[in-house]
Design an enzyme around this catalytic site. Structure first.
Site, PDB file in Angstrom:
ATOM      1  N   TRP A 245       0.832  -1.209   0.000  1.00 47.66           N
ATOM      2  CA  TRP A 245       0.000   0.000   0.000  1.00 47.66           C
ATOM      3  C   TRP A 245       0.862   1.253   0.000  1.00 47.66           C
ATOM      4  O   TRP A 245       0.527   2.251  -0.639  1.00 47.66           O
ATOM      5  CB  TRP A 245      -0.914  -0.004   1.231  1.00 47.66           C
ATOM      6  CG  TRP A 245      -1.755   1.238   1.363  1.00 47.66           C
ATOM      7  CD1 TRP A 245      -2.977   1.479   0.799  1.00 47.66           C
ATOM      8  CD2 TRP A 245      -1.428   2.430   2.100  1.00 47.66           C
ATOM      9  NE1 TRP A 245      -3.429   2.735   1.144  1.00 47.66           N
ATOM     10  CE2 TRP A 245      -2.500   3.334   1.943  1.00 47.66           C
ATOM     11  CE3 TRP A 245      -0.340   2.808   2.883  1.00 47.66           C
ATOM     12  CZ2 TRP A 245      -2.506   4.593   2.530  1.00 47.66           C
ATOM     13  CZ3 TRP A 245      -0.342   4.059   3.467  1.00 47.66           C
ATOM     14  CH2 TRP A 245      -1.424   4.938   3.298  1.00 47.66           C
ATOM     15  N   HIS A 246       1.993   1.205   0.714  1.00 47.35           N
ATOM     16  CA  HIS A 246       2.829   2.397   0.831  1.00 47.35           C
ATOM     17  C   HIS A 246       3.471   2.809  -0.487  1.00 47.35           C
ATOM     18  O   HIS A 246       3.746   3.992  -0.694  1.00 47.35           O
ATOM     19  CB  HIS A 246       3.914   2.188   1.892  1.00 47.35           C
ATOM     20  CG  HIS A 246       3.472   2.510   3.275  1.00 47.35           C
ATOM     21  ND1 HIS A 246       2.767   1.623   4.058  1.00 47.35           N
ATOM     22  CD2 HIS A 246       3.605   3.630   4.021  1.00 47.35           C
ATOM     23  CE1 HIS A 246       2.506   2.184   5.228  1.00 47.35           C
ATOM     24  NE2 HIS A 246       2.989   3.395   5.232  1.00 47.35           N
ATOM     25  N   GLY A 247       3.741   1.853  -1.352  1.00 45.28           N
ATOM     26  CA  GLY A 247       4.350   2.248  -2.605  1.00 45.28           C
ATOM     27  C   GLY A 247       4.545   1.085  -3.554  1.00 45.28           C
ATOM     28  O   GLY A 247       4.687  -0.066  -3.137  1.00 45.28           O
TER      29      GLY A 247
END
Length: 407
Positions: A245-247
């Site tokens: 989700w973060h990247g």
């Protein structure tokens, strides 16, 4: 529910992860000496898609399980997903908390305005005087072709401070902006760098994301699971989702897996660690024991952030080796590493970092710094507010976007 979530995840996957998967497959095909014809797609990422997708998923799931009634008014429905203060970087709100507040008629309220402006000012203080002052210092090391091990250690610790100051500042500004409109958003941070374990860290860091992952990933995966190995698997998958989700990069995937390993290892060895602490009588000095756990947790978090900050997997592993090297932690090397700071920037950072820590100390002992200040005279409060604004306007550095705005 399944159709709705599938549609949401399809758009998130297309806009955010298509090129990541595509380039990974291209690299694999090249490694295997195979042809690969699908070209890179020039995709413009929609604003805040990661955050409102999670809010939309929680909305659908809560309706399906009867925790939330479907909102029939399109205006309230839309504002819930696009409420501007927290749209770009959270907090990730639940419909059960936010929609009822949107339906209450709000009037201009002096206390809400004052509190909101305080939170916004404090957010700008952390952003411009700590986060953005550290950003070029950290970049100078991570973008350097040959940094020393001590510089990597120092830059990574500074990046942890920068990231917390930056993201918590963004949350402060969002919470303050919403409060001026009479809306109370969820607190997103609770001094995470004073956590005594990785589990405690994730109960203090990006709280709305942590609780979202717990409720909509971890709990469903653990449903009817009783074996510890199955629960540990669910923990690793949950942190893997957090990393993805973060990247859209393998560095974030590895970062998520590292935290999953931390969490599993911490739970599996808890009784052994307590036995060791008892054997060496460390538990008889609770203050020392607590600070030792805080320091250990902070350094574990810092190590994981080598992968969070690095531009590639190869760079991340090179810097991770430097971070773990004993020679990188030598006192002489660490002192020399401070040469990455221009003298004036170092003095300003130390001064404002001390102010920041004093603020946190008051918060830990009094619950709320603003409540603590309210007990003092109007002149004391006014002097502090003027100091905040003066510092931001005169010594603050601006121009860098918020780090989590990119996620």
């Amino acid at each position: 529910m399944i159709v709705g979530i599938s549609v949401l995840l399809f758009f998130l996957g297309w806009f955010k992860y298509f090129n990541f998967v595509n380039e990974s497959l291209r690299s694999l095909a090249t490694f295997m000496d195979r042809g690969y014809a699908i070209p890179y797609q020039d995709i413009v990422l929609p604003l805040a898609i990661s955050f409102y997708t999670f809010q939309a998923v929680s909305y659908l799931v809560d309706i399906y399980y009867g925790k939330q009634k479907a909102e029939r008014h399109y205006g309230y429905f839309s504002v819930y997903f696009a409420f501007f203060p927290q749209l770009v970087a959270g907090p990730i709100e639940r419909a059960k908390k936010l929609i009822p507040q949107l339906k209450v008629e709000q009037r201009l309220n002096y206390e809400n305005l004052v509190y909101g402006m305080k939170r916004i000012a404090w957010g700008f203080f952390k952003k411009t005087l700590i986060a953005d002052r550290l950003a070029p210092i950290v970049s100078s090391v991570y973008d350097s072709p040959n940094p020393t091990g001590s510089e990597i250690v120092l830059a990574t610790i500074l990046f942890s401070i920068q990231l917390f100051a930056d993201f918590s500042a963004c949350s402060d500004i969002a919470i303050g902006s919403a409060r001026m409109l009479g809306i109370k958003l969820t607190e997103n941070f609770k001094q995470p760098h004073f956590a005594v374990s990785i589990s405690d860290f994730w109960s203090r860091w990006h709280i709305t994301l942590s609780t979202w992952l717990r409720d909509y990933i971890f709990f469903p995966l653990c449903k009817r699971k009783k074996k510890r190995s199955e629960i540990y698997f669910a923990i690793v998958i949950t942190f893997l989702v957090s990393g993805i989700w973060h990247g859209a990069a393998w560095t974030f995937v590895i970062w998520g897996l590292i935290h999953g390993f931390y969490r599993v290892f911490g739970d599996a060895t808890k009784s052994y660690r307590e036995s060791i602490a008892s054997f060496i009588r460390l538990d008889r000095s609770p203050v020392l024991h607590t600070w030792l756990k805080i320091a250990t947790t902070f350094l574990l978090v810092c190590f994981s952030r080598v992968f969070f900050r690095s531009d590639s997997v190869a760079q991340a592993f090179d810097y991770a080796k430097l971070f773990l090297s004993i020679s990188s932690w030598s006192p002489v090397g660490m002192i020399n590493a401070f040469e990455i700071f221009p003298l004036l920037d170092l003095l300003l950072f130390i001064f404002y970092f001390i102010i920041f820590q004093m603020f946190q100390y008051i918060e830990r002992n009094n619950g709320s710094t603003w409540a603590f200040l309210s007990k003092h005279t109007i002149y004391t409060r006014l002097a502090f507010y003027i100091f905040l604004i003066f510092s931001v306007l005169v010594f603050g550095i601006s121009g860098n976007g918020f780090v989590y705005g990119g996620f």
